[in-house]
Structures are given as C-alpha cells and as structure tokens.
Design a protein around this motif. Sequence first.
Motif, PDB file in Angstrom:
ATOM      1  N   UNK A 283      15.830  18.879 -15.427  1.00  0.00           N
ATOM      2  CA  UNK A 283      16.082  19.268 -16.813  1.00  0.00           C
ATOM      3  C   UNK A 283      17.570  19.264 -17.134  1.00  0.00           C
ATOM      4  N   UNK A 284      17.867  19.036 -18.406  1.00  0.00           N
ATOM      5  CA  UNK A 284      19.243  19.187 -18.873  1.00  0.00           C
ATOM      6  C   UNK A 284      19.540  20.682 -18.969  1.00  0.00           C
TER       7      UNK A 284
ATOM      8  N   UNK B  76      16.562  13.914 -17.063  1.00  0.00           N
ATOM      9  CA  UNK B  76      17.097  12.633 -16.602  1.00  0.00           C
ATOM     10  C   UNK B  76      17.518  12.799 -15.148  1.00  0.00           C
ATOM     11  N   UNK B  77      18.061  11.743 -14.576  1.00  0.00           N
ATOM     12  CA  UNK B  77      18.557  11.829 -13.209  1.00  0.00           C
ATOM     13  C   UNK B  77      19.747  12.769 -13.135  1.00  0.00           C
ATOM     14  N   UNK B  78      19.725  13.667 -12.162  1.00  0.00           N
ATOM     15  CA  UNK B  78      20.795  14.661 -12.021  1.00  0.00           C
ATOM     16  C   UNK B  78      21.138  14.839 -10.548  1.00  0.00           C
ATOM     17  N   UNK B  79      22.412  14.967 -10.260  1.00  0.00           N
ATOM     18  CA  UNK B  79      22.874  15.413  -8.947  1.00  0.00           C
ATOM     19  C   UNK B  79      23.186  16.895  -9.067  1.00  0.00           C
ATOM     20  N   UNK B  80      22.590  17.693  -8.181  1.00  0.00           N
ATOM     21  CA  UNK B  80      22.758  19.151  -8.247  1.00  0.00           C
ATOM     22  C   UNK B  80      23.078  19.708  -6.869  1.00  0.00           C
TER      23      UNK B  80
ATOM     24  N   UNK C  51      25.142  14.422 -14.538  1.00  0.00           N
ATOM     25  CA  UNK C  51      23.932  14.088 -15.297  1.00  0.00           C
ATOM     26  C   UNK C  51      24.001  12.629 -15.725  1.00  0.00           C
ATOM     27  N   UNK C  52      22.921  11.907 -15.468  1.00  0.00           N
ATOM     28  CA  UNK C  52      22.820  10.512 -15.886  1.00  0.00           C
ATOM     29  C   UNK C  52      22.237  10.430 -17.290  1.00  0.00           C
TER      30      UNK C  52
END
Length: 332
Positions: free
Chosen positions: A96-97, A71-75, A43-44
């Motif tokens: 989403x967080x 925020x920007x997320x790698x998933x 999570x960024x």
Amino acid sequence: MMKTILLNNRPKGKPTTSNFEFVEENKILTVNEGEILLEAKYVSVDPYLRGRMSDAKSYVPPFELNKPVQSGIVAKVIVSNNDKFLEGQYVSGLLNWQTQQVSTGVGLTKIDETKAPLSAFLGILGMTGLTAYLGLNEIGKPKAGETIVVSGAAGAVGSVVGQIAKILGLNVIGIAGTDEKIELLKSKFGFDAGINYNTSTNIDADLKELAPNGVDIYFDNVGGPISDAVLFNINRFARIIICGAISVYNETETPKSVSVQPFLVKNSALMQGFIVSNYADKFPEATQQLTSWLSVSKLTYTETIVEGFDNIPNAFIDLFDGKNKGKMIVKI
C-alpha cells in the motif's frame, strides 16, 4: 504520524491530484504473531497503475475507492514477529501507499542490498528488468544481426530492452520524445540510433532510412500513431511485443488506428501482448542473468527519483508527460 494515500475517485482522462486523498493518523500499529511492521523506503510509480484506477475489466482487479493505492515498494522491517524475517532487513513487494503497514510477509521478496542500491530492486532488478528480459526473449526470440525498434525507449522498460538487445547482437533503434533522451539512448544505453517522435515529420520514413532492411522485432510500450508507423516497416516473420500503450491510457474515446491484420498476414508476423507474471516460473533465472550483467557493467540504468511521500501522485502523473528518464521512483 502514519500517512496513507487513497484512491478518492476514478480518473476521467489524465489523472489529477484530486483523484487521490491523503490521510494522516496518529496511531501505533499492532504487530501480531506471524506479522511484520514495514516502513516504506522507495515507491515505484508505473503507467499500468492507470488501468487499475478505472473499473474496466482487465487482467487484475481495479483499485477500490477510498482504499490505499498499491504499487511496488521497497520497505524496511521495523518490527518482526515472524521468524522468516529479521528486523532491519529490506523487502520488496506489492504494498500500500503508506509510510508504515503490517504484513504477514506473503508475497514479499527479501533484498540483498549488497548487490545493488535499494531502488534498483524496483527497476532493473525488479519488475522492470524482468518485463524487459522476459518480453524480449520469450516473445521476441531475438537473433544476432536482427533489427529491433523500441518505443518508449528512454523509459524504465524500454531502456533495458535496448541494452539486452545489444548484448544479444541486435541493431537497436529507439523512439523517444526529446533530443536529450535520444542522446541518452545512444551515449549511455548503447542504442545504434534514435527517433524523436516530437520533431520527426515522418516516423515511417525515418525508420526506412535507419532500418533499410526492415524491422524484425518491435517492442511496443506506447501504442498509437508511433506503433502504426512501425508496422509499415516490419519484415517477414517479424515479432511485435505489446508491453504497454501509454499513449492511449488516458483517452476517453476509443482510439482510432490502422488495421493491423493486413500487416500481420502479409508478413506472417506475430503480435502478442503479455504481462510479466505470465512468466513467473522464469523469474529466478531472469533475475540471475540481469544481476550478472549488472555486476559486470553490461547493463546500466537511469532513475528519476522524486523525494517525499506526499509527491507520489505527482510523480505518477508526470509519467504521462514523459518527465521521467528511466525508472520513476519516489524516495520516502
């Protein structure tokens, strides 16, 4: 157990953990036709999120209260009912967080993890790198032999700006908040010189010494008194790139600053703010160039990685105390 972080209330001044609410739910998410189930990996956290936590008019709508922060997320794709995505693939995007969530795939970018570590796609190969590359080139119009000053230079964007400027043949001066960060700028990122704004008694005078021929480009990430000092040193036809103003994001009163108009008129200088999405049509070529430079070690990067989903708010808050070197990322 699925975890979510909501915006509980709008910060007044510097954010605190009380502005966020943690929710845990013991439920299985349903993945319908055309959807994918994602599991967050990285999570960024970024300074611009502070603006979305207020309800002031801006270039993007504010976060809604009692709804997940984004925020920007790698998933990782855990389940796919969408033929455009494969289970086991990694993607990045504005999410989403949440530890897990369902997506249609719209707005997501597939990641080739053979090119770089996953976290890099939130930093140097993500919006961070794009912001540095496009802000510098599209507004700064750098020319070899010119002098650039970068504030917030040890941060995610600033450290990349300085490296790109060196590749393009500029003299690069960075401004950061500790001697350790100044040394990092010079030893790892190739900056020619640096100024510690916490120990400097006169940034204006320091710049006159380090840049006796003046400043041609200023890449501004901080605003405030630091940026005021740079204005006294700009050259004719200087370009001032306004990327951020982290020093004033938490102010509860309108900050006071010098009037920029005389500096701009006297020097026929350009001052322009931007958001990286202004140049969305140039993302592919910018990403290709950044990837190429990274692959041949012309670019490098530093990350501050905090572990644990529950630590996302603290990592975000730490940005405003300068506790990050390079990109601040939370590993889930």
